[in-house]
Enzyme design. Structure first.
Site, PDB file in Angstrom:
ATOM      1  N   GLU A 132     115.679  52.810  49.457  1.00 51.21           N
ATOM      2  CA  GLU A 132     114.277  52.931  49.043  1.00 51.21           C
ATOM      3  C   GLU A 132     114.075  54.062  48.044  1.00 51.21           C
ATOM      4  OE1 GLU A 132     110.049  54.534  50.779  1.00 51.21           O
ATOM      5  OE2 GLU A 132     111.585  53.919  52.234  1.00 51.21           O
ATOM      6  N   ARG A 139     108.343  67.496  54.282  1.00 49.77           N
ATOM      7  CA  ARG A 139     108.409  66.665  55.480  1.00 49.77           C
ATOM      8  C   ARG A 139     109.414  67.255  56.468  1.00 49.77           C
ATOM      9  NH1 ARG A 139     108.154  60.496  52.927  1.00 49.77           N
ATOM     10  NH2 ARG A 139     106.251  60.843  51.728  1.00 49.77           N
ATOM     11  N   ARG A 189     115.226  61.064  44.517  1.00 49.87           N
ATOM     12  CA  ARG A 189     116.025  59.852  44.722  1.00 49.87           C
ATOM     13  C   ARG A 189     116.351  59.167  43.395  1.00 49.87           C
ATOM     14  NH1 ARG A 189     114.789  56.850  50.474  1.00 49.87           N
ATOM     15  NH2 ARG A 189     114.799  58.738  51.746  1.00 49.87           N
ATOM     16  N   ARG A 234     117.377  62.701  52.023  1.00 49.37           N
ATOM     17  CA  ARG A 234     116.349  63.013  53.016  1.00 49.37           C
ATOM     18  C   ARG A 234     116.227  64.529  53.164  1.00 49.37           C
ATOM     19  NH1 ARG A 234     114.221  59.187  56.264  1.00 49.37           N
ATOM     20  NH2 ARG A 234     115.978  57.808  55.864  1.00 49.37           N
ATOM     21  N   SER A 247     107.519  53.169  47.508  1.00 47.36           N
ATOM     22  CA  SER A 247     106.782  52.345  48.461  1.00 47.36           C
ATOM     23  C   SER A 247     105.346  52.257  47.966  1.00 47.36           C
ATOM     24  CB  SER A 247     106.835  52.975  49.858  1.00 47.36           C
ATOM     25  OG  SER A 247     106.303  52.111  50.830  1.00 47.36           O
TER      26      SER A 247
END
Length: 432
Positions: free
Chosen positions: A352, A264, A399, A279, A355
Site C-alpha cells: 500500500e 503514529r 513509501r 512502518r 488509500s
C-alpha cells in the site's frame, strides 16, 4: 456519528450494514434504541414535571392570598416533588445521553452496498493493474540495504535519539524525499486544483473525534502532556478546517492538500515491517481532502481523487494496482475505499502507498460541518445540510521513496532518478 432518528426509523438497515463490517456488530442497534428510549423518557418526565411545577407555582400565590392554608401546603409539596423529579430526570437524561453518544461515537461508518463483503485484505477486489512488475537482471536488494550501503539512510543514529521505527536520511536521499513531496504538491495544486495548505501538527482531542481517530483509536496516536495530540495524518487538520461551519453551495467542491509529517504509535503492528521505512512512527505524506455536497458528488470525487494519486505513480513509472477494499479491511470512517499498492521488487509483491476514501456525512456530523444551497423562488430559505468528506494520500512520501529506490536500483548499488524528478534534483540522474 449517525442520525438517531434514522436508526430509530430503520433499525434493520443499520443492523445489516454493521454486521457486514463485523458479525455481531449490528447488535449495538438494540443498545442504541434502549439508550434512546431512556433518554426520551427522561426528557418527557422532566418536561411534565416542569409543567406541573410552573402551574402549581402560579396557584400557590392564589391559595396564600385566599387564606387556604391546606391548599397552600399541598401545592408547595407538589412543587417540591416536581423539583425532585426534574432533578432526577435531569440526571437520567445526562446519563442516557452520555451512554448513547459514547456508543455511537465508537461505531464505524456504514459500507456502501457495492463494497465487497470480507474479513481482511485477502478479500479485497483488484480493480486494475498498471505497468509490469519490475524485472531486474540481478537479485533485488531491500530499500534499507540500498540506503545504508549508500551511507544516506541511517537507522542506528535515529535509534540513538528516538528509538526504533525512526530513520535519518542524508545527502541525496534527503533531497530525493523533498523532491518527491515538491513534485506531488506541484501536480496536485497546479494540475488537479487542490489548494495547498499548511495546517497545525498539534490538535485538540475534538479534532481527532471529528475525523474518527477518537475515542476508539487513541492508542494509535501520540498524546502530549498537556492533552494535545500529534496528527496521524493531515486529514485531521484539513477536514477540521470546516468544523462548525456552514459553507455556501457555490464554494463546493472544496479541495485541499498538505505536505506534513505524520505521527503514529503503530500500537497494533508489533513485529510487522520492523526493518526499513515501511512502518515508521514519523513519516511524511502529501494528503488530499475534498468536501462535497452529497453522495452522488462524493462517489464521483472518489474516482477523481484516486486518479489524482495514480497520476503520480504513473509519471514516476512505478508499477501499481488499484484495490477495492472489503468491509473488513476498510477504515473506521469510510463508506468506500480504494487502496493503491506499488510493486516492491525485494518483497516480490505490491504494498500500500495510498488509500482514498469516501466518508459520506460521517465526519461532518461529528464536526457539525454543513453547507447551504443558494436561495431560490421555490426555496427562499434553504436549510443547511451536512457536507460529505473524502480523504486520500497523494502520496505517502516515505513509501514512494522506498518504491523509487527498489524499482530504480542498479546492480552496482546506485539508484536511477526518475525523469520527472530530475529538475527537482538539480539535474541529477543517478544517486550513488
Amino acid at each position: 456519528m449517525f442520525d438517531i432518528r434514522a436508526i430509530r426509523e430503520n433499525p434493520d438497515h443499520f443492523r445489516k450494514a454493521w454486521n457486514r463490517r463485523t458479525s455481531g456488530l449490528g447488535d449495538n442497534v438494540d443498545d442504541i434504541l434502549a439508550h434512546d428510549a431512556a433518554l426520551r423518557q427522561a426528557l418527557t418526565d422532566k418536561q411534565e414535571a416542569e409543567s406541573a411545577r410552573n402551574a402549581n407555582s402560579k396557584l400557590i400565590g392564589k391559595a396564600k392570598a385566599s387564606g387556604d392554608e391546606a391548599e397552600f401546603e399541598r401545592l408547595r409539596d407538589e412543587v417540591a416533588k416536581a423539583k425532585e423529579t426534574i432533578e432526577a430526570a435531569g440526571e437520567q437524561e445526562a446519563a442516557a445521553r452520555k451512554e448513547l453518544e459514547e456508543l455511537i461515537l465508537g461505531l464505524p461508518n456504514l459500507p456502501l452496498d457495492e463494497v465487497p463483503e470480507g474479513e481482511d485484505e485477502a478479500d479485497n477486489a483488484e480493480q486494475k493493474k498498471v505497468g509490469t512488475p519490475t524485472a531486474l537482471a540481478f537479485a533485488p536488494k531491500d530499500h534499507a540495504d540500498l540506503g545504508e550501503a549508500l551511507g544516506m539512510m541511517d537507522f542506528e543514529t535515529a535509534a540513538k535519539m528516538s528509538g526504533s521505527r525512526f530513520v535519518l536520511l542524508r545527502h541525496q536521499l534527503s533531497r530525493l524525499e523533498r523532491a518527491l513531496a515538491n513534485y506531488m504538491l506541484d501536480v496536485q495544486t497546479g494540475e488537479h486544483g487542490y489548494q495547498e495548505t499548511s495546517p497545525p501538527f498539534l490538535v485538540r482531542p475534538n479534532a481527532l473525534e471529528g475525523t474518527g481517530q477518537l475515542p476508539k483509536f487513541g492508542e494509535d496516536s501520540f498524546e502530549t502532556t498537556d492533552g494535545m495530540w500529534l496528527i496521524a495524518t493531515s486529514e485531521i487538520s484539513l477536514t477540521n478546517t470546516i468544523r462548525e461551519d456552514i459553507l455556501e453551495g457555490e464554494s463546493l467542491p472544496l479541495r485541499m492538500t498538505a505536505h506534513t509529517p505524520c505521527f503514529r504509535s503503530e500500537a497494533g503492528s508489533a513485529g510487522r515491517d520492523t526493518k526499513g521505512m515501511i512502518r515508521l512512527h514519523q513519516f511524511n505524506k502529501v494528503e488530499l481532502v475534498s468536501i462535497v455536497k452529497d453522495e452522488a458528488e462524493g462517489l464521483e470525487e472518489l474516482e477523481r481523487m484516486t486518479r489524482c494519486a495514480e497520476t503520480i505513480l504513473e509519471r514516476l513509472e512505478l508499477p501499481y494496482r488499484r484495490m477495492l477494499l472489503c468491509t473488513g479491511d476498510m477504515g473506521f470512517g469510510a463508506r468506500k475505499t480504494y487502496d493503491l499498492e506499488v510493486w516492491l521488487p525485494s518483497q516480490d509483491t505490491y504494498r500500500e502507498i495510498s488509500s482514498c476514501s469516501y466518508c459520506g456525512d460521517f465526519q461532518a456530523r461529528r464536526m457539525n460541518a454543513r453547507w447551504r444551497a443558494a436561495p431560490s423562488a421555490d426555496n427562499p430559505k434553504p436549510k443547511p445540510e451536512f457536507v460529505h468528506t473524502l480523504n486520500g494520500s497523494g502520496l505517502a512520501v516515505g513509501r514512494t521513496l522506498v518504491a523509487v529506490l527498489e524499482n530504480y536500483q542498479r546492480e552496482d548499488g546506485t539508484i536511477g532518478v526518475p525523469a520527472v524528478l530530475r529538475p527537482y534534483m538539480g539535474g541529477l540522474e543517478v544517486i550513488g
